[in-house]
Design a protein around this motif. Structure first.
Motif, mmCIF file in Angstrom:
data_model
loop_
_atom_site.group_PDB
_atom_site.id
_atom_site.type_symbol
_atom_site.label_atom_id
_atom_site.label_comp_id
_atom_site.label_asym_id
_atom_site.label_seq_id
_atom_site.Cartn_x
_atom_site.Cartn_y
_atom_site.Cartn_z
ATOM 1 N N GLY A 64 0.677 -1.241 0.106
ATOM 2 C CA GLY A 64 0.230 -0.002 0.117
ATOM 3 C C GLY A 64 0.881 1.174 0.047
ATOM 4 O O GLY A 64 0.644 2.426 -0.595
ATOM 5 N N LEU A 65 1.931 1.203 0.876
ATOM 6 C CA LEU A 65 2.846 2.443 0.895
ATOM 7 C C LEU A 65 3.476 2.775 -0.405
ATOM 8 O O LEU A 65 3.596 3.760 -0.972
ATOM 9 N N LEU A 66 3.866 1.523 -1.239
ATOM 10 C CA LEU A 66 4.636 1.787 -2.499
ATOM 11 C C LEU A 66 3.657 2.020 -3.448
ATOM 12 O O LEU A 66 3.961 2.928 -4.372
ATOM 13 N N THR A 67 2.426 1.755 -3.382
ATOM 14 C CA THR A 67 1.154 2.130 -4.363
ATOM 15 C C THR A 67 1.064 3.662 -4.119
ATOM 16 O O THR A 67 0.642 4.402 -4.935
ATOM 17 N N LEU A 68 1.120 4.098 -2.803
ATOM 18 C CA LEU A 68 0.793 5.411 -2.555
ATOM 19 C C LEU A 68 1.841 6.458 -2.829
ATOM 20 O O LEU A 68 1.651 7.528 -3.164
ATOM 21 N N ARG A 69 3.079 5.889 -2.850
ATOM 22 C CA ARG A 69 4.327 6.720 -3.320
ATOM 23 C C ARG A 69 4.152 7.792 -4.552
ATOM 24 O O ARG A 69 4.450 8.971 -4.531
ATOM 25 N N PRO A 70 3.551 7.169 -5.756
ATOM 26 C CA PRO A 70 3.812 8.064 -6.788
ATOM 27 C C PRO A 70 2.705 9.292 -6.731
ATOM 28 O O PRO A 70 3.117 10.371 -7.251
ATOM 29 N N LYS A 71 1.613 8.885 -5.985
ATOM 30 C CA LYS A 71 0.653 9.983 -5.940
ATOM 31 C C LYS A 71 1.101 11.235 -4.772
ATOM 32 O O LYS A 71 0.886 12.539 -5.112
ATOM 33 N N VAL A 72 1.980 10.835 -3.829
ATOM 34 C CA VAL A 72 2.606 11.557 -2.893
ATOM 35 C C VAL A 72 3.518 12.342 -3.510
ATOM 36 O O VAL A 72 3.475 13.732 -3.458
ATOM 37 N N GLU A 73 4.506 11.755 -4.411
ATOM 38 C CA GLU A 73 5.472 12.565 -5.169
ATOM 39 C C GLU A 73 4.931 13.223 -5.985
ATOM 40 O O GLU A 73 5.312 14.661 -6.474
ATOM 41 N N ALA A 74 4.005 13.220 -6.788
ATOM 42 C CA ALA A 74 3.176 13.994 -7.714
ATOM 43 C C ALA A 74 2.627 15.193 -7.308
ATOM 44 O O ALA A 74 2.833 16.233 -7.988
ATOM 45 N N THR A 75 1.975 15.077 -6.091
ATOM 46 C CA THR A 75 1.353 16.233 -5.361
ATOM 47 C C THR A 75 2.675 17.077 -4.990
ATOM 48 O O THR A 75 2.483 18.240 -4.961
ATOM 49 N N ALA A 76 3.729 16.497 -4.509
ATOM 50 C CA ALA A 76 4.851 17.288 -3.934
ATOM 51 C C ALA A 76 5.284 18.019 -5.055
ATOM 52 O O ALA A 76 5.649 19.372 -4.727
ATOM 53 N N ARG A 77 5.484 17.332 -6.293
ATOM 54 C CA ARG A 77 6.036 18.267 -7.375
ATOM 55 C C ARG A 77 5.046 19.278 -7.719
ATOM 56 O O ARG A 77 5.565 20.533 -7.939
ATOM 57 N N HIS A 78 3.682 19.222 -7.575
ATOM 58 C CA HIS A 78 2.587 20.191 -7.769
ATOM 59 C C HIS A 78 3.066 21.334 -7.162
ATOM 60 O O HIS A 78 2.674 22.391 -7.207
ATOM 61 N N TRP A 79 3.430 21.030 -5.605
ATOM 62 C CA TRP A 79 3.429 21.969 -4.815
ATOM 63 C C TRP A 79 4.705 22.886 -4.690
ATOM 64 O O TRP A 79 5.396 23.295 -3.910
ATOM 65 N N GLY A 80 5.507 22.338 -5.604
ATOM 66 C CA GLY A 80 6.842 22.887 -6.109
ATOM 67 C C GLY A 80 8.107 22.117 -5.318
ATOM 68 O O GLY A 80 9.384 22.747 -5.262
ATOM 69 N N MET A 81 7.923 21.030 -4.798
ATOM 70 C CA MET A 81 9.150 20.454 -4.160
ATOM 71 C C MET A 81 9.839 19.803 -5.296
ATOM 72 O O MET A 81 9.586 19.452 -6.359
ATOM 73 N N LYS A 82 11.447 19.668 -4.857
ATOM 74 C CA LYS A 82 12.327 19.288 -5.954
ATOM 75 C C LYS A 82 12.845 17.933 -5.375
ATOM 76 O O LYS A 82 13.580 17.214 -6.444
ATOM 77 N N ARG A 83 12.663 17.557 -4.209
ATOM 78 C CA ARG A 83 13.067 16.393 -3.573
ATOM 79 C C ARG A 83 12.475 15.524 -2.719
ATOM 80 O O ARG A 83 11.323 16.368 -2.257
ATOM 81 N N ALA A 84 12.667 14.301 -2.520
ATOM 82 C CA ALA A 84 11.895 13.457 -1.397
ATOM 83 C C ALA A 84 12.913 12.732 -0.675
ATOM 84 O O ALA A 84 13.652 12.279 -1.078
ATOM 85 N N THR A 85 12.617 12.847 0.900
ATOM 86 C CA THR A 85 13.482 12.046 1.443
ATOM 87 C C THR A 85 12.612 10.987 2.656
ATOM 88 O O THR A 85 11.385 11.495 2.640
ATOM 89 N N ILE A 86 13.443 10.226 3.195
ATOM 90 C CA ILE A 86 12.567 9.401 4.037
ATOM 91 C C ILE A 86 13.651 8.772 5.072
ATOM 92 O O ILE A 86 14.995 8.503 4.724
ATOM 93 N N ASN A 87 13.445 9.086 6.516
ATOM 94 C CA ASN A 87 14.142 8.428 7.414
ATOM 95 C C ASN A 87 13.394 7.192 7.726
ATOM 96 O O ASN A 87 12.187 6.902 7.817
ATOM 97 N N GLY A 88 14.132 5.767 7.811
ATOM 98 C CA GLY A 88 13.740 4.919 8.098
ATOM 99 C C GLY A 88 14.402 3.641 8.239
ATOM 100 O O GLY A 88 15.730 3.659 8.183
ATOM 101 N N ARG A 89 13.899 2.416 8.536
ATOM 102 C CA ARG A 89 14.929 1.125 8.698
ATOM 103 C C ARG A 89 15.430 0.775 7.535
ATOM 104 O O ARG A 89 15.176 1.265 6.367
ATOM 105 N N LEU A 90 16.507 0.161 7.645
ATOM 106 C CA LEU A 90 17.367 -0.339 6.375
ATOM 107 C C LEU A 90 16.495 -1.130 5.362
ATOM 108 O O LEU A 90 16.939 -0.881 4.314
#
Length: 105
Positions: A64-90
């Motif tokens: 589900g998270l991997l399926t949600l990722r493209p929507k989040v990234e597309a919305t972020a680009r629409h908002w003017g974001m240039k990068r995406a980062t994540i803190n998480g487990r290995l």
């Protein structure tokens, strides 16, 4: 029927680490300094840092998270974001490598 925030809590609370609490998550969401994303059996919380969208929390179904990722990234680009980062487990390295993410530290 439970609220979206209550459903998200059940998925995200186990991902909280260190001094973060659910009250802090709710406070950031209510102040509109964090964004809640709901997907199929999953939830994600992001924050905007300059030109970057940062995944602060994620929980539930990996698929589900991997399926949600493209929507989040597309919305972020629409908002003017240039990068995406994540803190998480290995394990996120493996899951996100095929999506173009690379470990920076």
């Amino acid at each position: 029927m439970s609220s979206p925030l209550a459903s998200a809590r059940a998925l995200l609370e186990p991902a909280l680490i260190d001094n973060d609490t659910w009250a802090e998550v709710e406070a950031r969401l209510n102040a509109n300094t964090a964004q809640l994303w709901l997907g199929e059996g999953c939830a994600m919380v992001t924050e905007l840092w300059g030109d970057c969208i940062h995944v602060w929390l994620g929980g539930g179904s990996l698929r589900g998270l991997l399926t949600l990722r493209p929507k989040v990234e597309a919305t972020a680009r629409h908002w003017g974001m240039k990068r995406a980062t994540i803190n998480g487990r290995l394990g996120w390295d493996r899951a996100l490598k095929r999506c173009g993410y690379v470990r920076q530290g």
